[in-house]
Scaffold this active site. Structure first.
Site, PDB file in Angstrom:
ATOM      1  N   ALA A 245      63.103  63.761  68.045  1.00 40.17           N
ATOM      2  CA  ALA A 245      62.646  62.679  67.151  1.00 40.17           C
ATOM      3  C   ALA A 245      61.133  62.688  67.046  1.00 40.17           C
ATOM      4  O   ALA A 245      60.494  61.645  67.000  1.00 40.17           O
ATOM      5  CB  ALA A 245      63.157  61.333  67.668  1.00 40.17           C
ATOM      6  N   GLY A 246      60.561  63.884  67.023  1.00 41.29           N
ATOM      7  CA  GLY A 246      59.114  64.013  66.899  1.00 41.29           C
ATOM      8  C   GLY A 246      58.694  63.974  65.436  1.00 41.29           C
ATOM      9  O   GLY A 246      59.273  63.243  64.616  1.00 41.29           O
ATOM     10  N   MET A 247      57.699  64.800  65.105  1.00 41.49           N
ATOM     11  CA  MET A 247      57.146  64.773  63.748  1.00 41.49           C
ATOM     12  C   MET A 247      58.174  65.227  62.711  1.00 41.49           C
ATOM     13  O   MET A 247      58.347  64.580  61.674  1.00 41.49           O
ATOM     14  CB  MET A 247      55.890  65.646  63.668  1.00 41.49           C
ATOM     15  CG  MET A 247      54.757  65.178  64.563  1.00 41.49           C
ATOM     16  SD  MET A 247      54.328  63.451  64.323  1.00 41.49           S
ATOM     17  CE  MET A 247      53.515  63.525  62.736  1.00 41.49           C
ATOM     18  N   ILE A 248      58.850  66.339  62.985  1.00 39.29           N
ATOM     19  CA  ILE A 248      59.859  66.800  62.008  1.00 39.29           C
ATOM     20  C   ILE A 248      61.089  65.894  62.070  1.00 39.29           C
ATOM     21  O   ILE A 248      61.633  65.506  61.030  1.00 39.29           O
ATOM     22  CB  ILE A 248      60.262  68.271  62.245  1.00 39.29           C
ATOM     23  CG1 ILE A 248      59.040  69.195  62.210  1.00 39.29           C
ATOM     24  CG2 ILE A 248      61.286  68.716  61.188  1.00 39.29           C
ATOM     25  CD1 ILE A 248      59.354  70.659  62.492  1.00 39.29           C
ATOM     26  N   GLY A 249      61.522  65.532  63.275  1.00 37.08           N
ATOM     27  CA  GLY A 249      62.728  64.702  63.423  1.00 37.08           C
ATOM     28  C   GLY A 249      62.594  63.384  62.672  1.00 37.08           C
ATOM     29  O   GLY A 249      63.509  62.957  61.950  1.00 37.08           O
TER      30      GLY A 249
ATOM     31  N   ARG B  11      53.398  74.326  68.259  1.00 38.35           N
ATOM     32  CA  ARG B  11      52.163  75.058  68.578  1.00 38.35           C
ATOM     33  C   ARG B  11      50.943  74.164  68.484  1.00 38.35           C
ATOM     34  O   ARG B  11      50.918  73.205  67.721  1.00 38.35           O
ATOM     35  CB  ARG B  11      51.911  76.165  67.547  1.00 38.35           C
ATOM     36  CG  ARG B  11      52.925  77.168  67.413  1.00 38.35           C
ATOM     37  CD  ARG B  11      52.352  78.347  66.657  1.00 38.35           C
ATOM     38  NE  ARG B  11      52.601  78.308  65.231  1.00 38.35           N
ATOM     39  CZ  ARG B  11      52.057  79.157  64.369  1.00 38.35           C
ATOM     40  NH1 ARG B  11      51.207  80.068  64.795  1.00 38.35           N
ATOM     41  NH2 ARG B  11      52.356  79.090  63.098  1.00 38.35           N
TER      42      ARG B  11
ATOM     43  N   ILE C  60      65.494  74.418  64.122  1.00 35.94           N
ATOM     44  CA  ILE C  60      64.131  74.553  63.582  1.00 35.94           C
ATOM     45  C   ILE C  60      63.151  74.941  64.702  1.00 35.94           C
ATOM     46  O   ILE C  60      62.079  75.465  64.450  1.00 35.94           O
ATOM     47  CB  ILE C  60      63.667  73.237  62.910  1.00 35.94           C
ATOM     48  CG1 ILE C  60      64.664  72.775  61.835  1.00 35.94           C
ATOM     49  CG2 ILE C  60      62.285  73.404  62.282  1.00 35.94           C
ATOM     50  CD1 ILE C  60      64.218  71.531  61.047  1.00 35.94           C
TER      51      ILE C  60
ATOM     52  N   HIS D  59      60.686  84.762  61.463  1.00 33.62           N
ATOM     53  CA  HIS D  59      59.700  83.722  61.157  1.00 33.62           C
ATOM     54  C   HIS D  59      58.452  83.962  62.007  1.00 33.62           C
ATOM     55  O   HIS D  59      58.170  83.239  62.956  1.00 33.62           O
ATOM     56  CB  HIS D  59      60.309  82.351  61.455  1.00 33.62           C
ATOM     57  CG  HIS D  59      59.404  81.213  61.121  1.00 33.62           C
ATOM     58  ND1 HIS D  59      58.860  81.024  59.882  1.00 33.62           N
ATOM     59  CD2 HIS D  59      58.943  80.187  61.887  1.00 33.62           C
ATOM     60  CE1 HIS D  59      58.116  79.927  59.888  1.00 33.62           C
ATOM     61  NE2 HIS D  59      58.144  79.415  61.102  1.00 33.62           N
TER      62      HIS D  59
HETATM   63  P1  A3D Z   1      57.150  67.264  68.120  1.00 35.30           P
HETATM   64  O1  A3D Z   1      56.561  66.255  67.224  1.00 35.30           O
HETATM   65  O2  A3D Z   1      56.472  67.555  69.414  1.00 35.30           O
HETATM   66  O3  A3D Z   1      58.672  66.835  68.419  1.00 35.30           O
HETATM   67  C1  A3D Z   1      59.476  67.489  69.357  1.00 35.30           C
HETATM   68  C2  A3D Z   1      60.324  66.419  70.025  1.00 35.30           C
HETATM   69  O4  A3D Z   1      61.246  67.078  70.907  1.00 35.30           O
HETATM   70  C3  A3D Z   1      59.524  65.420  70.885  1.00 35.30           C
HETATM   71  O5  A3D Z   1      59.769  64.102  70.421  1.00 35.30           O
HETATM   72  C4  A3D Z   1      60.057  65.637  72.288  1.00 35.30           C
HETATM   73  O6  A3D Z   1      60.145  64.442  73.071  1.00 35.30           O
HETATM   74  C5  A3D Z   1      61.449  66.193  71.990  1.00 35.30           C
HETATM   75  N1  A3D Z   1      62.050  66.925  73.111  1.00 35.30           N
HETATM   76  C6  A3D Z   1      61.461  67.733  74.020  1.00 35.30           C
HETATM   77  N2  A3D Z   1      62.372  68.198  74.884  1.00 35.30           N
HETATM   78  C7  A3D Z   1      63.568  67.683  74.504  1.00 35.30           C
HETATM   79  C8  A3D Z   1      64.890  67.797  74.990  1.00 35.30           C
HETATM   80  N3  A3D Z   1      65.180  68.548  76.078  1.00 35.30           N
HETATM   81  N4  A3D Z   1      65.868  67.131  74.341  1.00 35.30           N
HETATM   82  C9  A3D Z   1      65.594  66.371  73.252  1.00 35.30           C
HETATM   83  N5  A3D Z   1      64.358  66.219  72.747  1.00 35.30           N
HETATM   84  C10 A3D Z   1      63.366  66.874  73.374  1.00 35.30           C
HETATM   85  O7  A3D Z   1      57.329  68.681  67.368  1.00 35.30           O
HETATM   86  P2  A3D Z   1      57.650  68.919  65.802  1.00 35.30           P
HETATM   87  O8  A3D Z   1      58.712  67.973  65.372  1.00 35.30           O
HETATM   88  O9  A3D Z   1      56.381  69.007  65.055  1.00 35.30           O
HETATM   89  O10 A3D Z   1      58.223  70.416  65.887  1.00 35.30           O
HETATM   90  C11 A3D Z   1      59.461  70.665  66.521  1.00 35.30           C
HETATM   91  C12 A3D Z   1      59.720  72.159  66.647  1.00 35.30           C
HETATM   92  O11 A3D Z   1      59.831  72.738  65.348  1.00 35.30           O
HETATM   93  C13 A3D Z   1      58.623  72.962  67.365  1.00 35.30           C
HETATM   94  O12 A3D Z   1      59.214  73.918  68.224  1.00 35.30           O
HETATM   95  C14 A3D Z   1      57.900  73.650  66.224  1.00 35.30           C
HETATM   96  O13 A3D Z   1      57.269  74.848  66.645  1.00 35.30           O
HETATM   97  C15 A3D Z   1      59.050  73.930  65.306  1.00 35.30           C
HETATM   98  N6  A3D Z   1      58.689  74.211  63.906  1.00 35.30           N
HETATM   99  C16 A3D Z   1      59.406  75.179  63.287  1.00 35.30           C
HETATM  100  C17 A3D Z   1      59.140  75.488  61.980  1.00 35.30           C
HETATM  101  C18 A3D Z   1      59.927  76.556  61.304  1.00 35.30           C
HETATM  102  O14 A3D Z   1      59.719  76.828  60.148  1.00 35.30           O
HETATM  103  C19 A3D Z   1      60.947  77.282  62.034  1.00 35.30           C
HETATM  104  C20 A3D Z   1      58.120  74.800  61.280  1.00 35.30           C
HETATM  105  C21 A3D Z   1      57.426  73.816  61.936  1.00 35.30           C
HETATM  106  C22 A3D Z   1      57.714  73.520  63.272  1.00 35.30           C
END
Ligand code: A3D
EC number: 1.1.1.37
Length: 320
Positions: free
Chosen positions: A11-15, A83, A119, A176
């Site tokens: 439930a972070g930025m993408i979630g 990252r 993702i 990717h």
């Molecule tokens: P972020 O906002 O940090 O959200 C990640 C969430 O995951 C946080 O809220 C954490 O608390 C939660 N988390 C950590 N460990 C666990 C767990 N064991 N169980 C459940 N939740 C957990 O990150 P984001 O939303 O910006 O990015 C999420 C992922 O997507 C990262 O790995 C990025 O690198 C990836 N991403 C991929 C793409 C692609 O195009 C493939 C693009 C952008 C980001």
């Protein structure tokens, strides 16, 4: 008919963005799951309150217990870490592989019939590991990257040529990473393959070369600007397009990381290729005719993906 149930693991930025878009589009009821207490509940409540403004009847709930994802039709996985400037996607492998194990087991136990879209980075290796940990059918576990990379490619082409994004079809295949393969001959501006669009004066060859390079580094460009994390609006929109194609049986052909068993001369790995997504999950893989240059670029990208898969096997022997 009951509304679809969409579980967002992470439930972070993408979630959070996924929850907002899914609710606005009334794709289904949303469960936002995270290990952080309060974050999924707070975001779910905030978006639920917004639903009274945007006028959609959907339920949103935050959760810290996998039991709440029970019966989900779609699970979109963003759990893990993103990252920061100076990091490559591959630097995330150690932490995110452990997260995929926990998530895979949670999905296996509570939502074994779901269509799962991963993702979390490094994408091609994480979706491979998630399929193994969850044991779900390979046609029901896919990775989102190609829709995003192709969207970046299309946007840069639209910006340079002045042609509507709606009339640009761009394709980016392979893993990717920075050696992904923007498919210049298969991508079109107003129906013209890009080499013909150059000949017709829509853009110069130098412009096209710069756009291909910018597409490959598109994720890093955003990380460098944001400084605290990576892209989230476009990744969320991209995964929603995939979820929608499954839930509404749209049968869209989208570039996705899918399990290959012989297509493109490859087997036993996940990598980005055009896939038809419908009610059965990945229903068909579309094989582009490739020339020697494209084959060589694709092979280089696949080599990187295989290196990441090997790194997963080294870290977690049960995957070998
Ligand atoms: P972020 O906002 O940090 O959200 C990640 C969430 O995951 C946080 O809220 C954490 O608390 C939660 N988390 C950590 N460990 C666990 C767990 N064991 N169980 C459940 N939740 C957990 O990150 P984001 O939303 O910006 O990015 C999420 C992922 O997507 C990262 O790995 C990025 O690198 C990836 N991403 C991929 C793409 C692609 O195009 C493939 C693009 C952008 C980001």
């Amino acid at each position: 008919m009951a509304r679809a149930k969409i579980a967002l693991i992470g439930a972070g930025m993408i979630g959070g963005t996924l929850a907002h878009v899914a609710a606005r589009e009334a794709l289904g009821d949303v469960i936002l799951f995270d290990i952080a207490e309060g974050t999924p509940q707070g975001k779910a409540l905030d978006i639920a309150e917004a639903s009274a403004v945007f006028g959609q009847d959907v339920a949103l709930k935050g959760a810290n217990d996998y039991a709440d994802i029970a019966g989900a039709d779609v699970c979109i996985v963003t759990a893990g870490v993103p990252r920061k400037p100076g990091m490559s996607r591959d630097d995330l492998i150690g932490i995110n592989l452990k997260v995929m194990k926990a998530v895979g087991e949670g999905i296996k136990q509570h939502a074994p019939d779901a269509f799962v879209i991963c993702i979390t980075n490094p994408l091609d290796a994480m979706v491979w590991a998630l399929q193994k940990f969850s044991g779900l059918p390979k046609e029901k576990v896919v990775g989102m990257a190609g829709v995003l990379d192709s969207a970046r490619f299309a946007y840069f082409l639209a910006e340079k040529t002045g042609v509507s994004v709606q009339d640009i079809h761009a394709w980016t295949l392979g893993g990717h990473g920075d050696d992904m393969v923007p498919m210049v001959r298969h991508s079109t501006v107003g129906g013209l393959p890009l080499p013909d669009a150059v000949a017709a004066g829509f853009l110069s060859q130098a412009d096209l070369d710069a756009i291909v390079e910018r597409t490959r580094k598109g994720g890093g460009e955003i990380v460098a600007l944001l400084k605290t994390g990576s892209a989230f609006y476009a990744p969320a929109e991209s995964a929603i397009a995939m979820a929608k194609s499954y839930l509404l049986d749209q049968k869209r052909v989208l570039p996705c990381a899918v399990w290959l068993s012989g297509e493109y001369g490859l087997s036993d790995l996940y990598v980005g290729v055009p896939a038809l997504i419908g009610a059965a999950g990945v229903e068909k893989i579309v094989e582009f005719a490739t020339n020697d240059d494209e084959k060589a670029m694709f092979a280089k990208s696949v080599e990187s993906v295989n290196g990441l898969i090997q790194a997963c096997k080294d870290i977690e022997p049960s995957l070998a």
